[in-house]
Design an enzyme around this catalytic site. Sequence first.
Site, PDB file in Angstrom:
ATOM      1  N   ARG A 116      -4.103  -3.086   6.220  1.00  0.00           N
ATOM      2  CA  ARG A 116      -3.711  -3.745   4.916  1.00  0.00           C
ATOM      3  C   ARG A 116      -4.797  -4.152   4.066  1.00  0.00           C
ATOM      4  O   ARG A 116      -5.993  -4.606   4.556  1.00  0.00           O
ATOM      5  CB  ARG A 116      -3.187  -5.443   5.489  1.00  0.00           C
ATOM      6  N   GLU A 162      -1.901  -4.870  -4.360  1.00  0.00           N
ATOM      7  CA  GLU A 162      -0.950  -3.362  -4.612  1.00  0.00           C
ATOM      8  C   GLU A 162       0.314  -3.940  -4.977  1.00  0.00           C
ATOM      9  O   GLU A 162       0.921  -4.718  -4.611  1.00  0.00           O
ATOM     10  CB  GLU A 162      -1.013  -2.290  -3.107  1.00  0.00           C
ATOM     11  N   HIS A 188      -0.396   3.494  -0.524  1.00  0.00           N
ATOM     12  CA  HIS A 188       0.110   3.167   0.747  1.00  0.00           C
ATOM     13  C   HIS A 188       1.286   4.165   1.257  1.00  0.00           C
ATOM     14  O   HIS A 188       2.396   3.852   1.392  1.00  0.00           O
ATOM     15  CB  HIS A 188       1.157   1.942   0.362  1.00  0.00           C
TER      16      HIS A 188
HETATM   17  C1  8YV Z   1       5.491   0.699   5.224  1.00  0.00           C
HETATM   18  C2  8YV Z   1       3.758  -0.394   6.458  1.00  0.00           C
HETATM   19  O1  8YV Z   1       5.691   1.709   4.567  1.00  0.00           O
HETATM   20  O2  8YV Z   1       5.238  -0.642   8.127  1.00  0.00           O
HETATM   21  C3  8YV Z   1       4.373  -1.080   7.667  1.00  0.00           C
HETATM   22  O3  8YV Z   1       3.903  -2.251   8.024  1.00  0.00           O
HETATM   23  O4  8YV Z   1       2.654  -0.958   6.052  1.00  0.00           O
HETATM   24  C4  8YV Z   1       4.241   0.656   5.885  1.00  0.00           C
HETATM   25  O5  8YV Z   1       3.880   1.930   6.191  1.00  0.00           O
HETATM   26  C5  8YV Z   1       6.037  -0.521   4.555  1.00  0.00           C
HETATM   27  O6  8YV Z   1       5.701  -1.707   5.282  1.00  0.00           O
HETATM   28  C6  8YV Z   1       7.694  -0.358   4.619  1.00  0.00           C
HETATM   29  O7  8YV Z   1       7.998  -1.804   4.373  1.00  0.00           O
END
Ligand code: 8YV
Length: 322
Positions: A240, A269, A288
């Site tokens: 993150r 982001e 991402h």
């Molecule tokens: C996702 C992510 O694309 O799952 C997670 O925590 O960071 C990502 O890979 C995204 O969050 C989908 O909501």
Amino acid sequence: MSDKPRILVTRKLPDAVEARLQRDYQPMLNPDDRLYSTDEIIEMAANADAILPCHTEKFPAEVIARLPENVRAIANFSVGHDHVDLDAAKAKGIIVTNTPDVLSDATAEIAILCMLGAARRAYEGERMIRAQQWKDWSPTFMLGAQTTGKRFGVVGMGRVGQVAAKRARGFDMEVHYYNRSRLSADLECGATYHETVEDLLPHCDVLSIHCPATPQTTGLLNRERIALLPDGAIVVNTGRGGVVDDEALIEALTSGKVFAAGLDVFNGEPDHIHPKYRELDNVFLLPHLGSATVETRNGMGFRALDNLDAIFAGREPGDRIA
Ligand code: 8YV
């Protein structure tokens, strides 16, 4: 009228996931994949037994408080859950789930891509060819940092961190890690445990961030900690954005203290990331993409649906986090 549970699905999901939703539920889909405002979500939630959101929809305490009583669950399409106030959900009796495991391989792939992209100056090379500026070759042309045999340091040795470490071992890298608690020997696979982030950092030729965003990890990679890295280290973040202090990292990338960074996640982001990142040649940037493969996005959707199936069958969902 159907008595199937009504699910508010905030984003466009893969076809196979939406097909299963259509079969087993009364879903409110978002075919145009429009980003809903909080007010729209609250309004649509009036007709929903559960919400299936992504990390793009935020559920802080004040939003949870506004959710109508008919919403029994928030089944996230994500492993990260920093977008949901779990305590507020729990207090209101809303079940919250996430989607662990299924995205570990895909995210670890992106971590390795970020490591190599940063170390071997992939952005500069790409840009040079596309801009028709590749005119010459010489023994000292565009030298990068070799990662084979170097030390791979992991902050947050959860599921993704463990797979990333396994992939790094494929490059004969020596794995070091910090985690809130030490892993068992079979999960550690010979990695060296450090009791604090400060202890870990001097051992990181590559530092790969995999911890969740929490109040405790916000700004974890700050100026003081960057100073503890070996000179010329590489920083990778697929966890993150909030874990990194952007000003501090940019300063270190500019001075050369950090050789390069490979970043898939950012503060602000998608459209408010630190503008300086765009100007630096020694950053390899991805939007991402950690879990962005067909297999993984299907897996995440099915996992979210498994959780909903359990909830509406009166069973305990496998991935309950609140
Ligand atoms: C996702 C992510 O694309 O799952 C997670 O925590 O960071 C990502 O890979 C995204 O969050 C989908 O909501």
